[in-house]
Motif scaffolding. Structure first.
Motif, short mmCIF file in Angstrom:
data_model
loop_
_atom_site.label_atom_id
_atom_site.label_comp_id
_atom_site.label_asym_id
_atom_site.label_seq_id
_atom_site.Cartn_x
_atom_site.Cartn_y
_atom_site.Cartn_z
N LEU A 67 23.39 30.10 51.03
CA LEU A 67 22.21 29.28 51.31
C LEU A 67 21.93 29.21 52.81
CD1 LEU A 67 19.94 27.50 50.38
CD2 LEU A 67 21.55 25.58 50.17
N LEU A 68 22.98 29.02 53.61
CA LEU A 68 22.77 28.92 55.05
C LEU A 68 22.41 30.29 55.65
CD1 LEU A 68 22.74 26.71 57.12
CD2 LEU A 68 25.13 27.15 57.64
N GLY A 69 22.95 31.36 55.06
CA GLY A 69 22.57 32.70 55.51
C GLY A 69 21.11 32.98 55.20
N PHE A 70 20.67 32.59 54.01
CA PHE A 70 19.26 32.72 53.63
C PHE A 70 18.39 31.92 54.58
CE2 PHE A 70 15.60 31.00 51.33
CZ PHE A 70 15.01 32.14 50.81
N TYR A 71 18.83 30.71 54.91
CA TYR A 71 18.09 29.84 55.83
C TYR A 71 17.96 30.51 57.21
CZ TYR A 71 16.70 25.56 58.28
OH TYR A 71 16.01 24.62 59.04
N GLY A 72 19.07 31.08 57.67
CA GLY A 72 19.08 31.70 58.99
C GLY A 72 18.18 32.92 59.08
N ILE A 73 18.06 33.67 57.98
CA ILE A 73 17.26 34.88 57.99
C ILE A 73 15.78 34.59 57.72
CG2 ILE A 73 16.83 37.08 56.81
CD1 ILE A 73 19.85 37.25 56.28
N GLU A 74 15.51 33.78 56.71
CA GLU A 74 14.14 33.58 56.25
C GLU A 74 13.41 32.41 56.92
OE1 GLU A 74 12.45 35.50 54.32
OE2 GLU A 74 14.04 36.86 53.68
N ILE A 75 14.12 31.32 57.18
CA ILE A 75 13.45 30.10 57.63
C ILE A 75 13.60 29.85 59.13
CG2 ILE A 75 13.34 27.59 57.30
CD1 ILE A 75 14.39 28.06 54.47
N HIS A 76 14.73 30.24 59.69
CA HIS A 76 14.98 29.97 61.10
C HIS A 76 13.91 30.57 62.01
CE1 HIS A 76 17.40 29.00 64.60
NE2 HIS A 76 17.29 30.24 65.02
N LEU A 77 13.40 31.74 61.65
CA LEU A 77 12.33 32.37 62.43
C LEU A 77 11.12 31.46 62.49
CD1 LEU A 77 10.86 34.69 63.87
CD2 LEU A 77 10.35 35.65 61.61
N MET A 78 10.78 30.83 61.37
CA MET A 78 9.61 29.94 61.32
C MET A 78 9.83 28.70 62.17
SD MET A 78 7.59 31.60 59.38
CE MET A 78 7.61 32.86 58.10
N THR A 79 11.00 28.10 62.07
CA THR A 79 11.25 26.87 62.82
C THR A 79 11.29 27.12 64.32
OG1 THR A 79 13.65 27.08 62.59
CG2 THR A 79 12.50 25.83 60.89
N THR A 80 11.78 28.29 64.71
CA THR A 80 11.85 28.58 66.15
C THR A 80 10.51 29.02 66.71
OG1 THR A 80 12.66 30.81 65.60
CG2 THR A 80 14.31 29.15 66.20
N LEU A 81 9.86 29.98 66.05
CA LEU A 81 8.61 30.52 66.57
C LEU A 81 7.47 29.52 66.46
CD1 LEU A 81 7.10 32.86 67.82
CD2 LEU A 81 6.75 33.81 65.53
N LEU A 82 7.24 28.99 65.27
CA LEU A 82 6.15 28.02 65.10
C LEU A 82 6.41 26.74 65.88
CD1 LEU A 82 5.23 28.39 61.31
CD2 LEU A 82 4.16 29.47 63.30
N GLY A 83 7.67 26.33 65.91
CA GLY A 83 8.02 25.13 66.68
C GLY A 83 7.79 25.30 68.16
N SER A 84 8.08 26.50 68.68
CA SER A 84 7.86 26.77 70.09
C SER A 84 6.37 26.81 70.42
CB SER A 84 8.51 28.10 70.48
OG SER A 84 9.91 28.03 70.31
N ILE A 85 5.57 27.34 69.49
CA ILE A 85 4.12 27.35 69.68
C ILE A 85 3.60 25.92 69.72
CG2 ILE A 85 1.92 27.96 68.60
CD1 ILE A 85 3.29 30.49 67.54
N PHE A 86 4.07 25.09 68.78
CA PHE A 86 3.66 23.68 68.76
C PHE A 86 4.02 22.98 70.07
CE2 PHE A 86 5.36 19.35 68.16
CZ PHE A 86 4.17 18.67 67.93
N ALA A 87 5.26 23.15 70.52
CA ALA A 87 5.72 22.49 71.74
C ALA A 87 4.93 22.97 72.95
CB ALA A 87 7.21 22.75 71.94
N SER A 88 4.64 24.26 73.01
CA SER A 88 3.90 24.81 74.14
C SER A 88 2.45 24.33 74.17
CB SER A 88 3.95 26.35 74.10
OG SER A 88 5.27 26.81 74.26
N LEU A 89 1.82 24.32 73.01
CA LEU A 89 0.43 23.83 72.94
C LEU A 89 0.34 22.37 73.33
CD1 LEU A 89 -0.86 25.49 69.63
CD2 LEU A 89 -1.58 26.03 71.96
N LEU A 90 1.27 21.59 72.86
CA LEU A 90 1.30 20.16 73.17
C LEU A 90 1.44 19.92 74.66
CD1 LEU A 90 1.69 17.12 72.31
CD2 LEU A 90 4.14 17.65 72.18
#
Length: 265
Positions: A67-90
Motif C-alpha cells: 500500500l505504501l509503495g503504491f502510494y509512493g508511486i501513484e499518489i506522491h507525485l500528485m501531492t508534491t507537484l500539485l502541492g508545490s504549484i498551490f504553494a507557489s501560486l499562493l
C-alpha cells in the motif's frame, strides 16, 4: 488585522485545492484493492518498462504490491507537484498584488509597518500551506482504510509527509521572495511556476542519467523522493538542512528588500 484579511482572501483557493487534492488521493486509494488482486500482473507490466523510467519514478525501489509503495508511486507525485504549484501560486501573489491592484498606498497609510506587512503575509502563506498538508495527511489516512491489508508504517508515512511539507514551504518561500521583490504579479507567477516545473524536470533527469545525478541537489522534488524515504525509512539531514536554509534565507531577504523597496503604484 492583515493576517485575517489575507486568510479570508485566500480561503476559497485553499478549499478548492484541498477538495481537489483530497479527491485525487481518495480516488487512487479506493482502487488500490483491485490493483492488489492483480499484483503479479502489475509487477510483470512494470518489469517491461525501461530501466531509466523505473529509476526516475522510484519504481525500481518500490513495489506496487504494498500500500505504501503504491502510494509512493501513484499518489506522491500528485501531492508534491500539485502541492508545490498551490504553494507557489499562493505566495507569488500575496505581496506583489498590493502594488498590482494599487492598494499599497492605502495599506501603508494605516498604522502598520512594512515589517508587519511582510510578517503577516508570510504567516498567512505558512498557515495555508500547513492546512493544505493537513488535508493531504487526513485524506491519505482515510484512504488507507479502503484496504483490508493495511500494512502501512505510520512512522514512515509521516516521515514522507514531513518531507512533502518542507518541500511545499521551500517553494512558497522562494515565490514569496519573488513577490516581495517584483511589482507585476504575472511576472512573479511565471517565475514561480517555471521554478516548480524546471526543478521537477531536474529531478527526473537526475534519476535517469548517471552523469547528471548532481542535479538532485537543486531539486526539492529529489529531496522528498518517495522511493528513498519509504525504502530506507530515512529523510536525509542534508536535504532538511538545504530546504531549511532556503526557507530562512528567502524570508530574511524578503524582509530586508521590502523594507528598502521603492514602492510606487
Amino acid at each position: 488585522m492583515l493576517l485575517g484579511r489575507e486568510f479570508r482572501r485566500n480561503l476559497k483557493g485553499l478549499v478548492i485545492w484541498s477538495i481537489i487534492m483530497a479527491g485525487i488521493i481518495l480516488m487512487y486509494l479506493s482502487i488500490y484493492p483491485e490493483f492488489a488482486k492483480s499484483q503479479q500482473g502489475m509487477e510483470e507490466m512494470m518489469n517491461t518498462l525501461p530501466e531509466g523510467m523505473k529509476k526516475a519514478f522510484g519504481m525500481d525501489r518500490l513495489s506496487m504490491g504494498s500500500l505504501l509503495g503504491f502510494y509512493g508511486i501513484e499518489i506522491h507525485l500528485m501531492t508534491t507537484l500539485l502541492g508545490s504549484i498551490f504553494a507557489s501560486l499562493l505566495a507569488s501573489n500575496i505581496v506583489a498584488k498590493e502594488q498590482h491592484e494599487k492598494t499599497i498606498e492605502f495599506l501603508l497609510s494605516k498604522p502598520i509597518t512594512r515589517s508587519s506587512i511582510i510578517t503577516q503575509k508570510l504567516a498567512a502563506v505558512v498557515i495555508n500551506v500547513l492546512l493544505f498538508n493537513v488535508v493531504i495527511v487526513a485524506a491519505s489516512l482515510l484512504g488507507f482504510q479502503f484496504s483490508k491489508d493495511n500494512d502501512v508504517s505510520l512512522e514512515t508515512f509521516f516521515l514522507l509527509e514531513s518531507a512533502v511539507l518542507l518541500m511545499h514551504l521551500t517553494f512558497a518561500s522562494v515565490s514569496f521572495l519573488f513577490s516581495a521583490m517584483l511589482k507585476r504579479t504575472r511576472s512573479v507567477v511565471s517565475m514561480s511556476l517555471g521554478l516548480v516545473f524546471i526543478t521537477y524536470f531536474f529531478s527526473i533527469i537526475s534519476g535517469v542519467s548517471d552523469h547528471l545525478t548532481w542535479l538532485k541537489y537543486v531539486s526539492p522534488f529529489k529531496y522528498a523522493e518517495a522511493a528513498a524515504i519509504i525504502s530506507d525509512r530515512y529523510f536525509d539531514p542534508l536535504y532538511i538542512s538545504i530546504m531549511g536554509a532556503v526557507i530562512v534565507c528567502c524570508a530574511l531577504f524578503a524582509y530586508w528588500y521590502y523594507s528598502k523597496k521603492n514602492i510606487t503604484v
